[in-house]
Design a protein around this motif. Structure first.
Motif, mmCIF file in Angstrom:
data_model
loop_
_atom_site.group_PDB
_atom_site.id
_atom_site.type_symbol
_atom_site.label_atom_id
_atom_site.label_comp_id
_atom_site.label_asym_id
_atom_site.label_seq_id
_atom_site.Cartn_x
_atom_site.Cartn_y
_atom_site.Cartn_z
ATOM 1 N N GLN A 161 -2.272 3.620 -80.556
ATOM 2 C CA GLN A 161 -3.176 2.584 -81.425
ATOM 3 C C GLN A 161 -4.563 2.786 -80.918
ATOM 4 O O GLN A 161 -5.247 2.945 -79.795
ATOM 5 C CB GLN A 161 -2.776 1.112 -80.674
ATOM 6 C CG GLN A 161 -3.125 0.212 -81.527
ATOM 7 C CD GLN A 161 -3.044 -1.367 -80.920
ATOM 8 O OE1 GLN A 161 -3.512 -1.794 -79.896
ATOM 9 N NE2 GLN A 161 -2.206 -2.330 -81.520
ATOM 10 N N ASP A 208 -0.112 -6.465 -81.580
ATOM 11 C CA ASP A 208 -1.101 -7.081 -80.760
ATOM 12 C C ASP A 208 -0.748 -6.626 -79.306
ATOM 13 O O ASP A 208 0.267 -7.215 -78.722
ATOM 14 C CB ASP A 208 -1.455 -8.491 -80.689
ATOM 15 C CG ASP A 208 -2.284 -9.265 -79.413
ATOM 16 O OD1 ASP A 208 -2.389 -8.428 -78.409
ATOM 17 O OD2 ASP A 208 -2.907 -10.279 -79.988
ATOM 18 N N PRO A 258 -7.440 0.046 -81.611
ATOM 19 C CA PRO A 258 -7.447 -1.130 -82.101
ATOM 20 C C PRO A 258 -8.425 -1.499 -83.204
ATOM 21 O O PRO A 258 -9.612 -1.124 -83.171
ATOM 22 C CB PRO A 258 -8.124 -2.019 -80.735
ATOM 23 C CG PRO A 258 -7.322 -1.239 -79.579
ATOM 24 C CD PRO A 258 -7.593 0.260 -80.217
#
Length: 268
Positions: A123, A91, A125
């Motif tokens: 990344q 995260d 998500p």
């Protein structure tokens, strides 16, 4: 972030910690936090010193404040700064909010005397694969254009070259060719190092050295069509950046075999 002068810059790269929400929790049969700490202890044993710890993604398996706080406390025990970048399990906004001190941070650019370390976010998500978006590419080019006299090491979570494991290479950086074209356009870029693959890579790609590092937890068996675990022990990479632009690097592992690993697992 300017760093103190060091004739040779020594970086300890650890990656893919996969720390779980509660202490003592196990994943695929192993206590990932135990091995994260054991790897650091071995790396710093016998008076070894480093200029930086690079944590190249997948710090947490199920990211939460508890897991990141324990990682933070562990890293802060060591007499060196740590820079963390996100992996597909992380995260990133939570990392940015918690790793915000000079000692442990998510700094994207670190300047040494002769080198710069540029950390990129690969990344996507909600997806396991990687991509370097336009904002990151512009940041990369800005760092390289503004510091032409610094040799450069690029750090990113996902891999930019295939591993030859078919299942793993479905998660290769999607725009790898665009990324590599930019890097090759700047001769001061000497190497790219990544995590994610849970195995060792050390290849030459034209003028670049492309590195991949073992995880601090479980390893993936190389050259496999499907997800396959390996009994190789957790490990780490030491990267020495020399003032002449050359790189010396080695991989080290904890002793033995990872006997408690659940080899019949089909994923993670």
């Amino acid at each position: 972030m300017p760093m103190p002068y060091s004739k040779t810059v020594s970086i300890l790269q650890i990656t893919d910690l996969h720390i779980l929400p509660e202490p003592g929790e196990k994943m695929l049969g192993i206590d990932t936090e135990y091995y994260f700490k054991a790897v650091l202890e071995q790396a710093f044993a016998a008076g070894n010193t480093f200029d930086l710890i690079l944590v190249s993604g997948d710090l947490a398996q199920d990211p939460c404040t508890a897991s990141y706080t324990r990682i933070l406390k562990t890293l802060e025990q060591y007499p060196v700064n740590s820079v963390c970048l996100p992996g597909n399990h992380d995260d990133y906004p939570l990392m940015l909010s918690l790793f915000n001190s000079q000692k442990v941070s998510c700094y994207k650019q670190t300047l040494f005397e002769d080198w710069q370390l540029i950390c990129l976010n690969s990344q996507i998500p909600g997806r396991p694969g990687g991509n370097i978006d336009n904002e990151e590419l512009l940041f990369l080019q800005k760092c390289l254009a503004e510091q032409p006299d610094y040799f450069a090491l690029i750090a990113v979570h996902h891999h930019v070259l295939p591993t030859q494991s078919q299942w793993m290479d479905t998660m290769l950086i999607e725009n790898q060719h665009e990324v590599l074209k930019i890097l090759l356009n700047y001769p001061q870029v000497k190497a790219v190092t990544s995590g994610h693959i849970h195995q060792v890579m050390d290849r030459d790609y034209q003028s670049l050295r492309v590195l991949g590092s073992p995880a601090t937890c479980f390893q993936f068996k190389p050259l496999c069509r499907d997800f396959t675990l390996d009994l190789e022990m957790p490990g780490y990479r030491i990267i020495n950046l020399l003032p002449d632009g050359s790189i010396e690097t080695s991989v080290y592992r904890l002793p033995g075999l990872l006997q408690e690993l659940s080899l019949d697992s089909f994923g993670y």
